[in-house]
Design an enzyme around this catalytic site. Sequence first.
Site, PDB file in Angstrom:
ATOM      1  N   HIS A  48      16.611 -65.222  10.008  1.00 13.32           N
ATOM      2  CA  HIS A  48      17.792 -65.661   9.273  1.00 13.32           C
ATOM      3  C   HIS A  48      18.089 -67.131   9.585  1.00 13.32           C
ATOM      4  O   HIS A  48      17.884 -67.595  10.709  1.00 13.32           O
ATOM      5  CB  HIS A  48      18.994 -64.791   9.632  1.00 13.32           C
ATOM      6  CG  HIS A  48      18.824 -63.349   9.250  1.00 13.32           C
ATOM      7  ND1 HIS A  48      18.731 -62.937   7.939  1.00 13.32           N
ATOM      8  CD2 HIS A  48      18.723 -62.222  10.014  1.00 13.32           C
ATOM      9  CE1 HIS A  48      18.589 -61.618   7.900  1.00 13.32           C
ATOM     10  NE2 HIS A  48      18.579 -61.158   9.139  1.00 13.32           N
TER      11      HIS A  48
ATOM     12  N   ALA B 183      17.223 -63.113  19.951  1.00 10.74           N
ATOM     13  CA  ALA B 183      16.757 -62.634  18.650  1.00 10.74           C
ATOM     14  C   ALA B 183      15.639 -63.506  18.087  1.00 10.74           C
ATOM     15  O   ALA B 183      14.827 -63.042  17.288  1.00 10.74           O
ATOM     16  CB  ALA B 183      17.924 -62.569  17.676  1.00 10.74           C
TER      17      ALA B 183
ATOM     18  N   GLY C 175      11.772 -62.804  16.108  1.00  8.86           N
ATOM     19  CA  GLY C 175      11.611 -63.284  14.746  1.00  8.86           C
ATOM     20  C   GLY C 175      12.768 -62.884  13.848  1.00  8.86           C
ATOM     21  O   GLY C 175      12.679 -62.994  12.621  1.00  8.86           O
ATOM     22  N   LYS C 176      13.872 -62.429  14.442  1.00 10.90           N
ATOM     23  CA  LYS C 176      15.027 -61.994  13.648  1.00 10.90           C
ATOM     24  C   LYS C 176      15.916 -63.162  13.238  1.00 10.90           C
ATOM     25  O   LYS C 176      16.554 -63.124  12.192  1.00 10.90           O
ATOM     26  CB  LYS C 176      15.843 -60.962  14.442  1.00 10.90           C
ATOM     27  CG  LYS C 176      15.076 -59.674  14.736  1.00 10.90           C
ATOM     28  CD  LYS C 176      15.880 -58.734  15.624  1.00 10.90           C
ATOM     29  CE  LYS C 176      15.136 -57.425  15.884  1.00 10.90           C
ATOM     30  NZ  LYS C 176      15.891 -56.508  16.771  1.00 10.90           N
ATOM     31  N   ILE C 177      15.978 -64.171  14.066  1.00 10.75           N
ATOM     32  CA  ILE C 177      16.729 -65.388  13.786  1.00 10.75           C
ATOM     33  C   ILE C 177      15.758 -66.561  13.857  1.00 10.75           C
ATOM     34  O   ILE C 177      14.941 -66.646  14.778  1.00 10.75           O
ATOM     35  CB  ILE C 177      17.871 -65.599  14.801  1.00 10.75           C
ATOM     36  CG1 ILE C 177      18.839 -64.401  14.788  1.00 10.75           C
ATOM     37  CG2 ILE C 177      18.620 -66.897  14.515  1.00 10.75           C
ATOM     38  CD1 ILE C 177      19.594 -64.201  13.503  1.00 10.75           C
TER      39      ILE C 177
END
Length: 349
Positions: free
Chosen positions: A266, A290, A294-296
């Site tokens: 994101h 995060a 690889g989430k942020i």
Amino acid sequence: MEPHKINVFTQNPTRPLDVTNRSIGQLVDGMLYTGFQGRKLAESVQAWNNMLKEEELTVMMGLTGAMVPAGMRKVIVHLIKNRMIDCLVSTGANLFHDCHEALGKKHYVGSHLANDEELFRHGVDRIYDVFAFEEEFRHTDHLIADFARGLHGKRMSSREFIGLLGKKICEDGNGDGSIVGSAYKYGVPIFVPALGDSSIGIGLTIARRAGVDVDVDQIKDVDEITRIVEMSGKTGVVYVGGGVPKNFIQQTEVVASIMGADIAGHDYAIQYTTDVPHWGGLSGCTFDEAVSWGKIAADAKKVQVFVDATIALPIVAHALHEKNMHEKRKFPLFLWQENGELTIDFKTF
């Protein structure tokens, strides 16, 4: 004596706040040059405002905690109506309490010092310092069960189920001021990934015991919300608390990458929380952590504010309202096909 040497660490002096006549937006702007969580709150407004200025960006909110009983319902409605959020992931409890108030029922100012045994004898439930009648809650449980009877034999995502519930509330004339009603009217999808963990789940259980076959497909939820991320140019996330909604939104980046999408987290991330990272729980974990999943995105604008959300949300929403009341925003219009496919068309609000 050598004059003081200026270095990269001392280029931006703090600016003590004075007390004067000003708007909430101007106050928040001034807090950008203070310290601690006051500055973080101001930075979150700045980051959220920047999200709203992006050409093609979808803003996703995760909502936890008893925000509706605590009086935050119309704040969330404002964010929906003015497209300051484009997708909501909520606990079922907040939406149950929203429906409860849409039906004319109330939550009441109480006290955390009340005698809970005495409250139980009077049929009163306590949410810290907020009271409600258990009998009225059960009435709402049964109304949800009655609503479910009209969906007998259907298999749907929680987005579809809540959308139909919002439509019903609007048709009955109770949509004004309602989260689910406003979301239906303004095209903001709502996902409830733990629907069974709420009084809406209780209502659906009542219906099932009566022979009603309603299947809310939570894996379809995962697929649908991931498609939103895959089809959006950029995404920004705002978390009120943490819990299931936070991870449900976070994991879309992982699922999308597994499915072959070329994304890396994101692009904006804001959180208002009272949890802390050192216990290892998701609700308090940092956005830097995060990044490792690889989430942020590594270069994302990341702001975590350690604050009670009932303090933060009214201030932030008012500041954003002031900054955007004369602005036009390009927001995503979600077009869902019967086969589950999604296209997104960005329109000017």
